[in-house]
Scaffold this motif. Structure first.
Motif, mmCIF file in Angstrom:
data_model
loop_
_atom_site.group_PDB
_atom_site.id
_atom_site.type_symbol
_atom_site.label_atom_id
_atom_site.label_comp_id
_atom_site.label_asym_id
_atom_site.label_seq_id
_atom_site.Cartn_x
_atom_site.Cartn_y
_atom_site.Cartn_z
ATOM 1 N N PHE A 183 0.819 -0.966 -0.069
ATOM 2 C CA PHE A 183 0.028 0.202 -0.186
ATOM 3 C C PHE A 183 0.862 1.218 0.126
ATOM 4 N N LEU A 184 2.080 0.932 0.143
ATOM 5 C CA LEU A 184 3.038 2.287 0.406
ATOM 6 C C LEU A 184 3.362 2.715 -1.010
ATOM 7 N N PRO A 185 3.774 4.062 -1.045
ATOM 8 C CA PRO A 185 4.465 4.779 -2.123
ATOM 9 C C PRO A 185 5.731 4.092 -2.693
ATOM 10 N N PRO A 186 5.872 3.649 -3.892
ATOM 11 C CA PRO A 186 6.969 2.896 -4.237
ATOM 12 C C PRO A 186 8.537 3.216 -3.904
ATOM 13 N N ARG A 187 8.565 4.676 -3.604
ATOM 14 C CA ARG A 187 9.855 5.139 -3.016
ATOM 15 C C ARG A 187 10.347 4.544 -1.653
ATOM 16 N N LEU A 188 9.148 4.607 -0.672
ATOM 17 C CA LEU A 188 9.159 3.974 0.496
ATOM 18 C C LEU A 188 9.618 2.493 0.321
ATOM 19 N N CYS A 212 26.342 2.584 5.414
ATOM 20 C CA CYS A 212 26.001 1.545 4.435
ATOM 21 C C CYS A 212 24.724 2.135 3.615
ATOM 22 N N VAL A 213 23.608 2.377 4.343
ATOM 23 C CA VAL A 213 22.262 2.811 3.815
ATOM 24 C C VAL A 213 22.766 4.342 3.169
ATOM 25 N N ALA A 214 23.439 5.447 3.742
ATOM 26 C CA ALA A 214 23.488 6.562 3.197
ATOM 27 C C ALA A 214 24.320 6.378 1.741
ATOM 28 N N GLY A 215 25.407 5.270 1.899
ATOM 29 C CA GLY A 215 26.045 5.291 0.689
ATOM 30 C C GLY A 215 25.110 5.081 -0.736
ATOM 31 N N PHE A 216 23.862 4.475 -0.415
ATOM 32 C CA PHE A 216 23.044 4.068 -1.509
ATOM 33 C C PHE A 216 22.170 5.519 -1.717
ATOM 34 N N GLU A 217 21.706 5.942 -0.430
ATOM 35 C CA GLU A 217 20.417 6.575 -0.381
ATOM 36 C C GLU A 217 21.077 7.979 0.735
ATOM 37 N N PRO A 218 21.419 9.044 -0.124
ATOM 38 C CA PRO A 218 21.838 10.179 0.924
ATOM 39 C C PRO A 218 20.872 10.863 1.682
ATOM 40 N N ASP A 219 19.519 10.733 1.170
ATOM 41 C CA ASP A 219 18.346 11.393 1.834
ATOM 42 C C ASP A 219 17.758 10.505 2.509
ATOM 43 N N TYR A 220 18.353 9.376 3.371
ATOM 44 C CA TYR A 220 17.585 8.276 3.879
ATOM 45 C C TYR A 220 17.021 8.681 5.373
ATOM 46 N N GLN A 221 17.267 9.746 5.810
ATOM 47 C CA GLN A 221 16.697 10.256 7.181
ATOM 48 C C GLN A 221 15.129 10.682 7.126
ATOM 49 N N ARG A 222 14.897 11.542 5.850
ATOM 50 C CA ARG A 222 13.607 11.766 5.411
ATOM 51 C C ARG A 222 12.793 10.767 5.091
ATOM 52 N N GLU A 224 13.344 7.432 6.086
ATOM 53 C CA GLU A 224 13.010 6.554 7.357
ATOM 54 C C GLU A 224 11.807 7.191 8.164
ATOM 55 N N ASN A 225 11.614 8.462 8.209
ATOM 56 C CA ASN A 225 10.701 9.304 8.839
ATOM 57 C C ASN A 225 9.378 8.936 8.087
ATOM 58 N N GLU A 226 9.244 8.924 6.718
ATOM 59 C CA GLU A 226 8.190 8.848 6.051
ATOM 60 C C GLU A 226 7.838 7.068 6.190
ATOM 61 N N VAL A 227 8.574 6.156 6.260
ATOM 62 C CA VAL A 227 8.268 4.889 6.460
ATOM 63 C C VAL A 227 7.651 4.707 7.876
ATOM 64 N N SER A 228 8.163 5.691 8.795
ATOM 65 C CA SER A 228 7.763 5.262 10.017
ATOM 66 C C SER A 228 6.328 5.940 10.391
ATOM 67 N N ARG A 229 5.725 6.696 9.384
ATOM 68 C CA ARG A 229 4.353 7.193 9.173
ATOM 69 C C ARG A 229 3.568 6.547 8.170
ATOM 70 N N GLY A 230 3.845 5.169 7.753
ATOM 71 C CA GLY A 230 3.576 4.698 6.622
ATOM 72 C C GLY A 230 2.203 3.990 6.683
ATOM 73 N N ASN A 231 1.778 4.038 8.009
ATOM 74 C CA ASN A 231 0.570 3.241 8.295
ATOM 75 C C ASN A 231 -0.804 4.104 7.570
ATOM 76 N N ARG A 232 -0.425 5.235 7.495
ATOM 77 C CA ARG A 232 -1.609 6.328 6.954
ATOM 78 C C ARG A 232 -2.006 5.765 5.578
ATOM 79 N N TYR A 233 -1.001 4.880 4.886
ATOM 80 C CA TYR A 233 -1.472 4.640 3.537
ATOM 81 C C TYR A 233 -2.078 3.268 3.619
ATOM 82 N N VAL A 234 -2.151 2.662 4.787
ATOM 83 C CA VAL A 234 -2.628 1.231 4.643
ATOM 84 C C VAL A 234 -4.243 1.529 5.231
ATOM 85 N N PRO A 235 -5.121 0.579 4.359
ATOM 86 C CA PRO A 235 -6.718 1.076 4.694
ATOM 87 C C PRO A 235 -6.856 0.117 6.131
#
Ligand SMILES: [Zn+2]
Length: 239
Positions: A183-188, A212-222, A224-235
């Motif tokens: 249910f989450l956006p593909p980027r998450l 390791c994470v930052a080496g592939f995705e410099p914007d990882y903190q944002r 991570e934050n979005e994933v932690s609020r991901g439940n709002r996409y789940v019915p």
């Protein structure tokens, strides 16, 4: 099937607990009224006890409902449309009320669920099981791609519906993913797969892990934050 138990308009569950010294009456969010009894307890005594406590039960019920607490444990509505963002698919669901076993027939972006519709929970259970199956079909090639792109290997994938965690990785390299990811956006999802793949190298959240994470995705903190609020996409029916 017998009628579900009720008292004061609330679903009622009676549970025997061998360690209980006396009868305990409580109102439980999401479930309703619960009566805990000692093991050898005459069930015909439950009603009189509830009648004795009726004023308290009704007062507590009204206070909790006014505070927005769900006490009725009602199954969510049957969805007409399901938006699977990660799968980039919107599915329309038709329901056919008929006796017998519940069946789900898939016809591209239209699903038909046939069965007795009066009881919503088994119908929702069918939709949940089908969603978990789809999640596995979608997430397995996705994880393989991410694994190839990053050069981080995993040994097996498990996909389940879980209440809280989005994913985990065992010391043997088995990655578990929550079927809610569908249910989450593909980027998450991209980010969560990267998060778990980095755990195949570091089984912790140490600075080396985040490097390791930052080496592939410099914007990882944002992310991570979005994933932690991901439940709002789940019915609600899949949470
Ligand atoms: Zn982690």
């Amino acid at each position: 099937m017998s009628e579900p138990l009720q008292f004061a308009g609330l679903p009622l569950a009676i549970k025997a607990n061998p360690r209980a010294k006396r009868v305990l009456v409580k109102l439980v969010p999401g479930r309703g009224l619960e009566v805990v009894t000692p093991r050898r307890f005459d069930p015909s005594l439950v009603r009189p006890i509830l009648e004795e406590k009726r004023a308290w039960i009704e007062r507590t019920r009204d206070r909790m409902v006014a505070a927005g607490t769900d006490l009725f444990g009602a199954a969510p509505e049957l969805p007409d449309v399901i938006e699977y963002l990660a799968w980039e698919r919107t599915v329309r669901v038709d329901y056919l009320d008929r006796p017998g076993a519940i069946r789900l027939v898939e016809n591209a972006a239209r699903w038909q669920v046939a069965g007795p519709l009066a009881d919503r929970e088994p119908i929702l259970e069918k939709l949940r099981a089908h969603t978990v199956k789809k999640a596995r079909e979608v997430l397995l090639p996705w994880l393989d791609r991410a694994s190839q792109q990053t050069g981080m290997k995993y040994s097996a994938l498990r996909v389940r519906r879980q209440k809280t965690r989005w994913g985990s990785c065992s010391s043997r390299g088995t990655i578990s993913l929550n079927a809610k990811l569908l249910f989450l956006p593909p980027r998450l999802v991209d980010h969560l797969l990267l998060h778990e793949l980095c755990h195949t190298r570091h089984m912790n959240h140490s600075p080396a892990y985040w490097a390791c994470v930052a080496g592939f995705e410099p914007d990882y903190q944002r992310l991570e934050n979005e994933v932690s609020r991901g439940n709002r996409y789940v019915p609600a029916w899949f949470r």
